[in-house]
Structures are given as structure tokens and as C-alpha cells.
Design an enzyme around this catalytic site. Structure first.
Site, PDB file in Angstrom:
ATOM      1  N   GLU A 267       0.849  -1.191   0.000  1.00 61.90           N
ATOM      2  CA  GLU A 267       0.000   0.000   0.000  1.00 61.90           C
ATOM      3  C   GLU A 267       0.883   1.238   0.000  1.00 61.90           C
ATOM      4  O   GLU A 267       1.846   1.325   0.752  1.00 61.90           O
ATOM      5  CB  GLU A 267      -0.866   0.091   1.265  1.00 61.90           C
ATOM      6  CG  GLU A 267      -1.987  -0.896   1.407  1.00 61.90           C
ATOM      7  CD  GLU A 267      -2.770  -0.656   2.700  1.00 61.90           C
ATOM      8  OE1 GLU A 267      -2.663   0.455   3.272  1.00 61.90           O
ATOM      9  OE2 GLU A 267      -3.475  -1.574   3.136  1.00 61.90           O
ATOM     10  N   GLU A 321     -13.751   5.453  -0.300  1.00 60.60           N
ATOM     11  CA  GLU A 321     -14.617   4.523   0.437  1.00 60.60           C
ATOM     12  C   GLU A 321     -15.318   5.274   1.564  1.00 60.60           C
ATOM     13  O   GLU A 321     -14.712   5.615   2.575  1.00 60.60           O
ATOM     14  CB  GLU A 321     -13.798   3.362   0.978  1.00 60.60           C
ATOM     15  CG  GLU A 321     -13.124   2.533  -0.107  1.00 60.60           C
ATOM     16  CD  GLU A 321     -12.175   1.495   0.454  1.00 60.60           C
ATOM     17  OE1 GLU A 321     -12.643   0.508   1.037  1.00 60.60           O
ATOM     18  OE2 GLU A 321     -10.949   1.681   0.320  1.00 60.60           O
ATOM     19  N   LYS A 324     -15.408   4.087   5.588  1.00 63.61           N
ATOM     20  CA  LYS A 324     -14.209   3.818   6.383  1.00 63.61           C
ATOM     21  C   LYS A 324     -14.210   4.699   7.633  1.00 63.61           C
ATOM     22  O   LYS A 324     -14.491   5.897   7.564  1.00 63.61           O
ATOM     23  CB  LYS A 324     -12.936   4.076   5.566  1.00 63.61           C
ATOM     24  CG  LYS A 324     -12.716   3.070   4.447  1.00 63.61           C
ATOM     25  CD  LYS A 324     -11.290   3.126   3.925  1.00 63.61           C
ATOM     26  CE  LYS A 324     -10.335   2.488   4.921  1.00 63.61           C
ATOM     27  NZ  LYS A 324      -8.980   2.360   4.370  1.00 63.61           N
ATOM     28  N   GLU A 330      -9.068   9.019   5.525  1.00 58.77           N
ATOM     29  CA  GLU A 330      -9.271   7.582   5.316  1.00 58.77           C
ATOM     30  C   GLU A 330     -10.313   7.306   4.238  1.00 58.77           C
ATOM     31  O   GLU A 330     -10.280   6.255   3.593  1.00 58.77           O
ATOM     32  CB  GLU A 330      -9.691   6.908   6.623  1.00 58.77           C
ATOM     33  CG  GLU A 330      -8.574   6.767   7.639  1.00 58.77           C
ATOM     34  CD  GLU A 330      -7.485   5.828   7.160  1.00 58.77           C
ATOM     35  OE1 GLU A 330      -7.810   4.746   6.644  1.00 58.77           O
ATOM     36  OE2 GLU A 330      -6.295   6.189   7.286  1.00 58.77           O
TER      37      GLU A 330
END
Length: 385
Positions: A267, A321, A324, A330
Site C-alpha cells: 500500500e 470509500e 471507512k 481515510e
């Protein structure tokens, strides 16, 4: 009508001309993290079409979602699938581990190219010592199950770590793991060496900049032109933080007696939006970080200490997203919004169809048919626009 057909024909010619060059950086092997902690994402079959249009050839999941694995059948995309930390205890049981492989891996092979199972995520940087003690036995048992089923030659086992497992990361040549983790990391490295699997790191220069923006040069973390910093022990110059972090991990592994283990970045990314205290989380910085990183991957660059080994990276992440937890950043690491529009421009040109497509329609084993299906959908898109 004639003018519209002419415009469509011109667009087709342009697409054919560009099809071999658009986003060629991604076809060279950069991966993408496909997270799904959201309630507004497109269906897996539409995502499969988007990734095909981007020439992305490697995808990393955080689970083994059957819907995704089925949607990508015959897509010729390499998949990393994940076993969450909550599975570690069960995976130390040989019967449960083999049952999991038989349910979530074996049925999808070879149509879906599952090449890796990550067992746990950032376990060693947490506080649960019991979970830490399960990590290696779980990895060993999952690997044994793959061996028993005759799958270990095509599917390898690893786990992903946070950079927080390092005690020292600069200068890179002095990289070292935390002493309190040595009892877990040493046998883990021996296992990686034994089965020839890579050591995965989640590395985010963004965090270093956010926590100390007055001391960490922004250009250094964004791969922008800067004088860099020199390792006094090796005299190697580093013009970006990510490569320094990678070499620090190599040094830490070497300090434990191994030079035969490849380090891969599972990542890395940069948020396009954050809370007021999250310095640097902007679309401009995210575009620079990921755009410059993709260009370096296109050039097949190695790090200063490993110049002949191109960096192997999975960018985080494909989509924003919205579910999250945590700070706003995030939920804003995506290259794309869920509707398929880019969050910022890094030169990617993909197509998210309005309707679902079956796995058969994204079969890329025959590149001519795959290109034809893409062109047909593109024509439909233009006609309906």
C-alpha cells in the site's frame, strides 16, 4: 446523422491509436488496492471493465469476495486476496485452513488468476501479542494447505506490515526492526526465505509530512525536484522518502541475516481530502504523489540501494470509500469516485460502463475480442451521451 457517424468514426480511430499507449505505465505492473468499505461502489463486473480499460493487470483485495473473484473470471488480472486478522486463530488449524482454500481459492482457479494470499494485515504493529503469536503458524498452515492441494507453485503466502515495525528508518542503511518484535520477525523472515515469498510493507510518506510539515520537505515526499538527502554510510542520494523507506526495510532484513527476500509495497498513496488538521491532504498533492510515482514505475526504476530491482507497488486505492472509520483522509485515498470519474488527473483514462457486463464479455485471453468489446461499449457510450 452523417456528421455524428463521422465523429464516432474519428473517436474510434483515436481510441485505437491510443489503446496501446494510454496508461501504459499501469500495464508495466503497478497494482491497485480494491477496497470495498463503502455503500456506493459500482458492481464488480463494472469495476472489471474499468480496470481492463486502464490496462491494470494486478489487483489486491482485503478479503476473498466471491462476487469479485467471479466477475474477474478470464480477465487475465493477477489477484492478491486477503485473510483478515480475525481469521488468524482458525488458520492455525490445518483442517480449517484447507477448508478455506477449498472454498475461496480452488474453485476460482485458473479462470481467476489468484497468485497470493495475505494472511493478516499489520499484525506486528498492533498491541495484541496473542494475535502476533498466531501470525506465523497461520501463514505456515495456509501454505501447507496450498502444498497439499497442489497450488503452492501458483499461489504464494505472505502478510503485510506497517512501517511502524521499524525502530530506525534513516539513514536507510541503518534500518532496523524493533527489538521487541525480533522474536516474531526472525522466524517470519526464515519462512519467507524458505518458500520464496516477498515481504510486504504499507508505506505512506504522507504520514511523515502530515505529522511534521515544518521539518519534512514537501517536494521530497511528492517525488518533485529537490536536492534530496544523502546516506552518510553509503553515500547514496535519495530524492524521495518512499525509496528511502524501501531501502530501510531491506537493511533491516539484511541485519537479520537475509539478502534473499524481495520487499514489495502493498500500500502507498496520498489522500485528496482530510480534516483541518490533516496538513497536505489535497487533490493537488495527491495528483503529484501518485502521478510522479506512476511515472517512476513506468521507467522501471529501482531504489538507490537496489537499482536493478524495479519497485513493486500496489497503489492505495481504486475508489474513495465512504464508510471507512477514522479521519476524513481515510475516506479519500481513491483515484476514482464511485461513479467512475477521476478524483484528480494523473493521466489515467478509463471507462466505467453504465450497465453490468458478464465475466465472459471481459475475457482478455483474446486481445482482439477484448479490444472489440471495449470499442463497442465506447460507441454505445458516445451514442447515448
Amino acid at each position: 446523422m452523417a456528421m455524428r457517424l463521422l465523429a464516432l468514426f474519428s473517436a474510434l480511430v483515436l481510441l485505437l491509436t491510443l489503446s496501446g499507449s494510454v496508461v501504459r505505465v499501469l500495464s508495466l505492473g503497478v497494482g491497485i488496492n480494491y477496497g470495498q468499505i463503502a455503500n456506493n461502489l459500482p458492481s464488480p463486473s463494472r469495476v472489471a471493465f474499468l480496470l481492463r480499460s486502464l490496462n491494470i493487470s494486478r489487483v489486491k483485495l482485503y478479503d476473498a469476495d466471491p462476487n469479485v473473484l467471479s466477475a474477474f473470471s478470464n480477465s487475465n488480472i493477477d489477484f492478491v486476496i486477503g485473510l483478515g486478522n480475525e481469521y488468524l486463530l482458525n488458520m492455525t488449524d490445518p483442517i480449517k485452513a484447507q477448508n478455506w482454500i477449498e472454498q475461496y481459492v480452488q474453485p476460482y482457479l485458473p479462470q481467476t488468476k489468484i497468485t497470493c494470499v495475505t494472511v493478516g494485515n499489520e499484525v506486528l504493529s498492533g498491541n495484541d501479542t496473542r494475535l502476533m503469536s498466531y501470525l506465523l503458524p497461520a501463514m505456515q498452515t495456509v501454505n501447507s494447505a496450498l502444498v497439499n492441494l497442489g497450488l503452492s507453485k501458483q499461489v504464494y503466502v505472505t502478510t503485510a506490515h506497517s512501517l511502524a515495525i521499524l525502530a530506525y528508518s534513516f539513514p536507510p542503511s541503518s534500518g532496523a526492526f524493533r527489538e521487541d518484535l525480533a522474536e516474531y520477525i526472525q522466524p517470519l523472515l526464515n519462512f519467507h526465505s524458505q518458500i520464496n515469498s516477498p515481504f510486504l510493507i504499507n508505506a505512506y510518506p504522507y504520514f511523515a509530512y502530515k505529522d511534521n510539515p515544518d521539518q519534512v520537505p514537501l517536494n521530497y515526499v511528492l517525488f518533485e525536484p529537490n536536492p534530496g538527502t544523502t546516506d552518510p554510510n553509503t553515500n547514496l542520494n535519495y530524492d524521495n522518502m518512499l525509496y528511502a523507506q524501501i531501502d530501510a526495510v531491506y537493511s533491516a532484513i539484511k541485519a537479520m541475516g537475509h539478502t534473499d527476500i524481495q520487499v514489495k509495497i502493498s500500500e502507498t498513496g496520498w489522500p485528496s481530502k482530510g480534516d483541518p488538521n490533516e496538513v497536505g491532504a489535497t487533490p493537488e498533492n495527491a495528483g503529484l504523489y501518485n502521478g510522479n510515482l506512476l511515472r517512476r514505475i513506468e521507467e522501471m526504476q529501482g531504489t538507490p540501494a537496489k537499482p536493478s530491482v524495479p519497485v513493486d507497488i500496489y497503489v492505495f486505492a481504486l475508489f474513495n470509500e465512504d464508510l471507512k472509520p477514522g479521519p476524513a483522509s481515510e475516506r479519500n485515498y481513491g483515484l476514482y469516485y464511485p461513479d467512475g470519474t477521476p478524483v484528480y488527473n494523473v493521466g489515467l483514462q478509463g471507462f466505467l460502463p453504465q450497465m453490468d457486463f458478464s465475466a465472459a464479455k471481459i475475457n482478455t485471453r483474446n486481445s482482439d475480442l477484448s479490444t472489440l468489446s471495449l470499442l463497442v461499449c465506447f460507441i454505445a457510450f458516445l451514442i447515448c451521451a
